[in-house]
Design an enzyme around this catalytic site. Structure first.
Site, short mmCIF file in Angstrom:
data_model
loop_
_atom_site.label_atom_id
_atom_site.label_comp_id
_atom_site.label_asym_id
_atom_site.label_seq_id
_atom_site.Cartn_x
_atom_site.Cartn_y
_atom_site.Cartn_z
N LYS A 133 7.59 11.34 -2.60
CA LYS A 133 6.51 10.77 -1.80
C LYS A 133 6.86 10.92 -0.27
O LYS A 133 5.81 11.48 0.56
CB LYS A 133 6.23 9.12 -2.07
CG LYS A 133 5.58 8.86 -3.44
CD LYS A 133 4.28 9.50 -3.77
CE LYS A 133 3.72 9.26 -5.20
NZ LYS A 133 2.44 10.29 -5.34
N TYR A 171 11.77 9.91 -7.45
CA TYR A 171 10.44 9.51 -7.31
C TYR A 171 9.66 9.22 -6.03
O TYR A 171 8.92 9.75 -5.15
CB TYR A 171 9.90 8.51 -8.26
CG TYR A 171 8.54 7.74 -7.72
CD1 TYR A 171 7.17 8.50 -8.00
CD2 TYR A 171 8.36 6.69 -7.19
CE1 TYR A 171 6.18 7.98 -7.74
CE2 TYR A 171 7.30 5.96 -6.82
CZ TYR A 171 6.10 6.71 -7.07
OH TYR A 171 5.05 5.93 -6.47
N SER A 231 2.92 5.75 -1.30
CA SER A 231 3.37 4.57 -2.07
C SER A 231 4.27 4.02 -1.02
O SER A 231 5.05 4.39 -0.21
CB SER A 231 4.28 4.79 -3.22
OG SER A 231 4.87 3.86 -3.42
C1 UD1 Z 1 7.89 0.57 -8.39
C2 UD1 Z 1 7.91 1.54 -7.14
C3 UD1 Z 1 6.35 1.74 -6.88
C4 UD1 Z 1 5.59 2.60 -7.78
C5 UD1 Z 1 5.36 1.44 -9.01
C6 UD1 Z 1 4.67 2.13 -9.93
C7 UD1 Z 1 9.82 1.21 -5.78
C8 UD1 Z 1 10.36 0.17 -4.89
N1 UD1 Z 1 8.52 0.64 -6.44
O1 UD1 Z 1 7.07 -0.59 -8.07
O2 UD1 Z 1 6.59 2.68 -5.63
O3 UD1 Z 1 4.38 2.77 -7.27
O4 UD1 Z 1 6.77 1.23 -9.46
O5 UD1 Z 1 5.32 2.87 -10.89
O6 UD1 Z 1 10.38 2.11 -6.09
N2 UD1 Z 1 9.64 -6.79 -13.63
C9 UD1 Z 1 10.56 -7.60 -14.53
N3 UD1 Z 1 10.25 -7.36 -15.89
C10 UD1 Z 1 9.38 -6.25 -16.25
C11 UD1 Z 1 8.98 -5.29 -15.25
C12 UD1 Z 1 8.96 -5.76 -14.16
O7 UD1 Z 1 11.05 -8.67 -13.98
O8 UD1 Z 1 9.73 -5.94 -17.51
C13 UD1 Z 1 9.69 -7.08 -12.19
C14 UD1 Z 1 10.61 -6.15 -11.32
O9 UD1 Z 1 11.98 -6.39 -11.35
C15 UD1 Z 1 9.77 -6.38 -10.00
C16 UD1 Z 1 8.39 -6.62 -10.39
O10 UD1 Z 1 8.37 -7.00 -11.76
O11 UD1 Z 1 10.55 -7.32 -9.16
C17 UD1 Z 1 7.40 -5.66 -10.18
O12 UD1 Z 1 7.89 -4.48 -10.93
P1 UD1 Z 1 7.07 -3.17 -11.15
O13 UD1 Z 1 5.89 -3.51 -11.87
O14 UD1 Z 1 8.18 -2.12 -12.06
O15 UD1 Z 1 6.87 -2.41 -9.86
P2 UD1 Z 1 7.70 -2.11 -8.48
O16 UD1 Z 1 9.26 -1.70 -9.07
O17 UD1 Z 1 7.87 -3.12 -7.57
#
Ligand code: UD1
Length: 336
Positions: free
Chosen positions: A154, A150, A125
């Site tokens: 990795k 997590y 990842s």
């Molecule tokens: C995270 C992990 C990644 C992992 C992935 C899948 C880190 C840095 N990243 O990615 O390694 O493979 O999860 O589990 O650890 N968001 C919202 N509202 C929501 C959900 C998300 O605004 O309800 C935003 C988050 O703040 C972020 C973006 O959407 O900015 C993506 O979030 P998300 O899909 O959870 O993925 P990551 O956090 O990037």
């Protein structure tokens, strides 16, 4: 035809990879303990493939049961997906994450040695980079401290594989560092099946559009980005699945290998752009509001994915819009 053991093959990325393996002349053998995957994926796979794929309901941290699979199938290669993956949960249950993610890789490696299997593709990842200093992130970018247990599993698993390659030079290993996988198979028959409330952005958007969640909360709009929301490199899960096929084809030409590759589009999109694109390409409303920042979130990250293009002859083919249309088709299939 090469037989490929796909640990976690009933999971989100694993199931899409099973389809691409079959489409490209490999025989996939799924090993999954269904701890975070849903039986419904099996029907979807059967509908796409036209037959039931070979499946073992085994925990790959359980030496004896995985040994039985190696004995029965004598695989040529392993793609190791099986792992826990929820960042937030890993901070609550670190021991469980370290035990599961590290034990399963060690068991796979021990059995690969015992059965003289040389090839492994590991599901890593972009989290291994932590909060990056430079953008885009390349494979040679400095790895910072992981921001969660997590993420640390990795980093540790990558290190275990590198050390194993030094000790056993006949091993051929590819570490695939995924950025943000989204989307679903274009048939709408398989896709992501989050248990409970989704942590990730795109499943949350899809469930909100479907009326399962009342509204989406954007985790912060005060970041130093154009619209204030975080930026990620979103990649279609079918593009990601194809990269595993290319990795297996590539390692087969090497005498020894231990290479890491970033898998992403090579560009970022903001949370707001993802929501707006979902609404416009699918013509459905999604209620959202702005909330506070989420602890541990990186402001922006996207991949330099040119190494995968140069070496593996792989690049993404599908757009963000296509991924979000496929997500919605899958969500509607689930709601039927
Ligand atoms: C995270 C992990 C990644 C992992 C992935 C899948 C880190 C840095 N990243 O990615 O390694 O493979 O999860 O589990 O650890 N968001 C919202 N509202 C929501 C959900 C998300 O605004 O309800 C935003 C988050 O703040 C972020 C973006 O959407 O900015 C993506 O979030 P998300 O899909 O959870 O993925 P990551 O956090 O990037």
């Amino acid at each position: 035809m090469k037989k490929v053991l796909v640990t976690g093959g009933a999971g989100y990325i694993g199931s899409h990879t099973v389809v691409e393996l079959f489409n490209h002349g490999f025989i996939p053998v799924i090993v999954d303990n269904f701890s975070n995957s849903d039986e419904r994926v099996l029907q979807g796979l059967e509908d796409i493939l036209g037959f039931k794929p070979i499946l073992y309901r085994s925990d790959c941290a359980d030496y004896q049961s995985l040994k039985d699979v190696f004995q029965a199938e004598t695989p040529d290669a392993v793609i190791h997906f099986a792992a826990f993956k929820a960042v937030g949960e890993s901070t609550q249950q670190p021991t469980r994450y370290y035990r599961n993610n590290i034990d399963s890789l060690l068991t796979v490696l021990e059995l690969m040695e015992e059965f003289q299997v040389r090839d492994i593709v590991f599901s890593s990842s972009c989290t291994v980079y932590g909060q990056p200093d430079e953008l885009p992130v390349s494979e040679t970018s400095k790895q910072k401290d992981a921001t969660s247990p997590y993420g640390y599993t990795k980093q540790v698993c990558e290190r275990i594989l590198m050390d194993a390659c030094v000790a056993r030079p006949e091993l051929r290993c590819v570490l695939l560092r995924y950025f943000n996988p989204i989307g679903a198979h274009p048939s709408g028959l398989i896709g992501e099946l989050p248990f409970g409330i989704p942590n990730n952005l795109v499943p949350y958007i899809a469930q909100t559009a479907a009326g399962i969640r009342e509204k989406l909360v954007i985790h912060g709009n005060d970041y130093q980005t154009a619209d204030g929301t975080c930026i990620r490199d979103y990649i279609h899960v079918c593009d990601l699945a194809m990269a595993h096929v290319r990795a297996l084809e590539w390692i087969d030409l090497q005498t020894c290998a231990c290479e890491a590759f970033n898998l992403g589009q090579g560009q970022g999109n903001s949370v707001k752009e993802v929501i707006d694109t979902f609404i416009s390409v699918n013509n459905v409303p999604v209620r959202f509001e702005i909330g506070p920042r989420r602890t541990g979130d990186v402001e922006q990250v996207w991949a330099d994915a040119t190494k995968a293009q140069r070496v593996l002859n792989w690049k993404t083919e599908k757009s963000l819009a296509a991924a979000l249309q496929d997500t919605w088709r899958w969500q509607q299939h689930l709601s039927k």
